[in-house]
Motif scaffolding. Structure first.
Motif, PDB file in Angstrom:
ATOM      1  N   MET A   1       0.821  -1.203   0.000  1.00  0.00           N
ATOM      2  CA  MET A   1       0.000   0.000   0.000  1.00  0.00           C
ATOM      3  C   MET A   1       0.861   1.262   0.000  1.00  0.00           C
ATOM      4  SD  MET A   1      -3.096  -0.794  -0.321  1.00  0.00           S
ATOM      5  CE  MET A   1      -3.612   0.910  -0.154  1.00  0.00           C
TER       6      MET A   1
ATOM      7  N   LEU B   1       0.985   4.133  -3.017  1.00  0.00           N
ATOM      8  CA  LEU B   1       0.812   5.575  -2.840  1.00  0.00           C
ATOM      9  C   LEU B   1       1.990   6.348  -3.418  1.00  0.00           C
ATOM     10  CD1 LEU B   1      -0.666   5.645   0.775  1.00  0.00           C
ATOM     11  CD2 LEU B   1      -1.871   5.956  -1.386  1.00  0.00           C
TER      12      LEU B   1
ATOM     13  N   ASN C   1     -16.168   9.666  -1.881  1.00  0.00           N
ATOM     14  CA  ASN C   1     -14.751   9.421  -1.606  1.00  0.00           C
ATOM     15  C   ASN C   1     -14.499   8.009  -1.118  1.00  0.00           C
ATOM     16  OD1 ASN C   1     -14.099  12.012  -2.325  1.00  0.00           O
ATOM     17  ND2 ASN C   1     -14.143  12.809  -0.237  1.00  0.00           N
ATOM     18  N   GLU C   2     -15.420   7.478  -0.279  1.00  0.00           N
ATOM     19  CA  GLU C   2     -15.178   6.160   0.286  1.00  0.00           C
ATOM     20  C   GLU C   2     -15.228   5.063  -0.774  1.00  0.00           C
ATOM     21  OE1 GLU C   2     -19.577   7.170   1.001  1.00  0.00           O
ATOM     22  OE2 GLU C   2     -17.628   8.177   1.045  1.00  0.00           O
TER      23      GLU C   2
ATOM     24  N   PHE D   1     -14.352   5.519  -3.937  1.00  0.00           N
ATOM     25  CA  PHE D   1     -13.104   5.661  -4.686  1.00  0.00           C
ATOM     26  C   PHE D   1     -11.952   4.988  -3.930  1.00  0.00           C
ATOM     27  CE2 PHE D   1      -9.429   7.755  -6.510  1.00  0.00           C
ATOM     28  CZ  PHE D   1      -9.765   7.847  -7.847  1.00  0.00           C
ATOM     29  N   THR D   2     -11.924   5.188  -2.604  1.00  0.00           N
ATOM     30  CA  THR D   2     -10.896   4.547  -1.785  1.00  0.00           C
ATOM     31  C   THR D   2     -11.031   3.038  -1.839  1.00  0.00           C
ATOM     32  OG1 THR D   2     -10.872   6.453  -0.293  1.00  0.00           O
ATOM     33  CG2 THR D   2      -9.927   4.402   0.534  1.00  0.00           C
ATOM     34  N   ALA D   3     -12.272   2.547  -1.751  1.00  0.00           N
ATOM     35  CA  ALA D   3     -12.503   1.107  -1.811  1.00  0.00           C
ATOM     36  C   ALA D   3     -12.057   0.532  -3.154  1.00  0.00           C
ATOM     37  CB  ALA D   3     -13.979   0.800  -1.573  1.00  0.00           C
TER      38      ALA D   3
ATOM     39  N   ALA E   1      -9.663   1.732  -5.095  1.00  0.00           N
ATOM     40  CA  ALA E   1      -8.197   1.699  -5.112  1.00  0.00           C
ATOM     41  C   ALA E   1      -7.671   0.503  -4.315  1.00  0.00           C
ATOM     42  CB  ALA E   1      -7.644   3.002  -4.544  1.00  0.00           C
ATOM     43  N   LEU E   2      -8.265   0.244  -3.152  1.00  0.00           N
ATOM     44  CA  LEU E   2      -7.862  -0.912  -2.347  1.00  0.00           C
ATOM     45  C   LEU E   2      -8.136  -2.217  -3.086  1.00  0.00           C
ATOM     46  CD1 LEU E   2      -9.111   0.187   1.189  1.00  0.00           C
ATOM     47  CD2 LEU E   2      -6.734  -0.036   0.450  1.00  0.00           C
TER      48      LEU E   2
ATOM     49  N   SER F   1      -9.807  11.811  -9.796  1.00  0.00           N
ATOM     50  CA  SER F   1     -10.072  11.788  -8.361  1.00  0.00           C
ATOM     51  C   SER F   1     -11.528  12.147  -8.152  1.00  0.00           C
ATOM     52  CB  SER F   1      -9.187  12.801  -7.619  1.00  0.00           C
ATOM     53  OG  SER F   1      -9.424  14.107  -8.093  1.00  0.00           O
TER      54      SER F   1
END
Length: 269
Positions: free
Chosen positions: A66, A70, A224-225, A227-229, A231-232, A266
């Motif tokens: 991770m 980044l 946003n959450e 998008f984060t999910a 990426a993970l 983004s």
């Protein structure tokens, strides 16, 4: 108290870091050395808070994946293109010269030439995470020396993939009669090499064709959450694919990050 519980281990990690890293920074030793000292202190050869390092390998490796993902997101493709001579020239020279010298040293002490090649070129690589963190702490990341070091590290990250793909062809120890490997490990060496290159080609193909429209669609949700999910999920999915062909998830770490970073997408606020 259950010393094997996740909460206890997480607390020990955080407490050790809070104690050792500030002390190391104050002494001018850098945070990396502080983390290493903390690991020695709480490990099986120190205070024995954590007795089985193998049980923590997956979590720690995912953390490195991770972090390097980044780092990849922050890379500027135009800068990488300008650095192509340094990456291929300086980085390639470092890996070839260091790997060749170490391989010759291994053969000089009696190792089989195939074993010596594997050991030599493995030792020619370094830790991207540790070196980049040290460069940033010393303010050298943007200096000429820092850029040269980054070029070498980047070439090493790229060189890991063909190395791990070709290593099965150098196997010298026959499989035990009672061994029952599954998946890619059960294939002959040359087929394992083909599987590795096929997996890497699949990641590149998916990154070129599918990642941009998928992330554009996710960004349009303004969440946003999610998008984060996404990426993970991308990182974990690539890690699982690399593991399925016998590669470390870190073999595609910064490369995949650069691929996502190129999209420049983004979620909108």
């Amino acid at each position: 108290m259950n010393h094997d519980s996740f909460l206890f281990q997480a607390f020990i990690f955080l407490a050790a870091a809070l104690i050792s890293v500030p002390i190391a920074k104050r002494l001018g030793l850098g945070s990396v050395l502080g983390y290493l000292v903390a690991g020695v202190a709480i490990g099986p050869f120190g205070l024995k808070f954590l007795g089985d390092p193998e049980s923590l390998m997956h979590a720690s490796e995912f953390g490195v994946v991770m972090m390097l993902f980044l780092i990849g997101l922050e890379l500027n493709p135009s800068l990488l293109w300008r650095m192509r001579t340094a990456i291929l020239g300086l980085g390639g020279a470092q890996v070839v010269i260091a790997g060749g010298a170490l391989s010759l040293a291994g053969m000089a002490v009696g190792l089989d030439w195939r074993v010596a090649l594997v050991v030599g070129f493995t030792l020619s690589l370094s830790s991207t995470a540790i070196v980049l963190q040290s460069l940033r702490e010393r303010g050298l990341a943007q200096a000429d020396a820092g850029r040269a070091a980054f070029a070498v590290l980047l070439f090493q990250d790229i060189a890991v993939i063909p190395m791990l793909a070709l290593f099965p062809l150098l196997a010298t120890i026959p499989m035990a009669p009672d061994a029952h490997p599954t998946g890619v490990a059960a294939l002959p060496g040359w087929m394992q090499t083909v599987a590795v290159f096929a997996a890497v080609a699949l990641v590149v193909l998916i990154g070129r064709i599918l990642i941009r429209p998928i992330f554009r669609y996710i960004a349009s949700t303004n969440l946003n959450e999610i998008f984060t999910a996404a990426a993970l999920a991308l990182v974990i999915g690539v890690a699982l694919l690399m593991q399925s062909v016998g590669l470390s998830p870190r073999a595609w770490r910064v490369r995949r990050g650069r691929g996502a970073g190129r999209q420049r997408i983004s979620p909108r606020a």
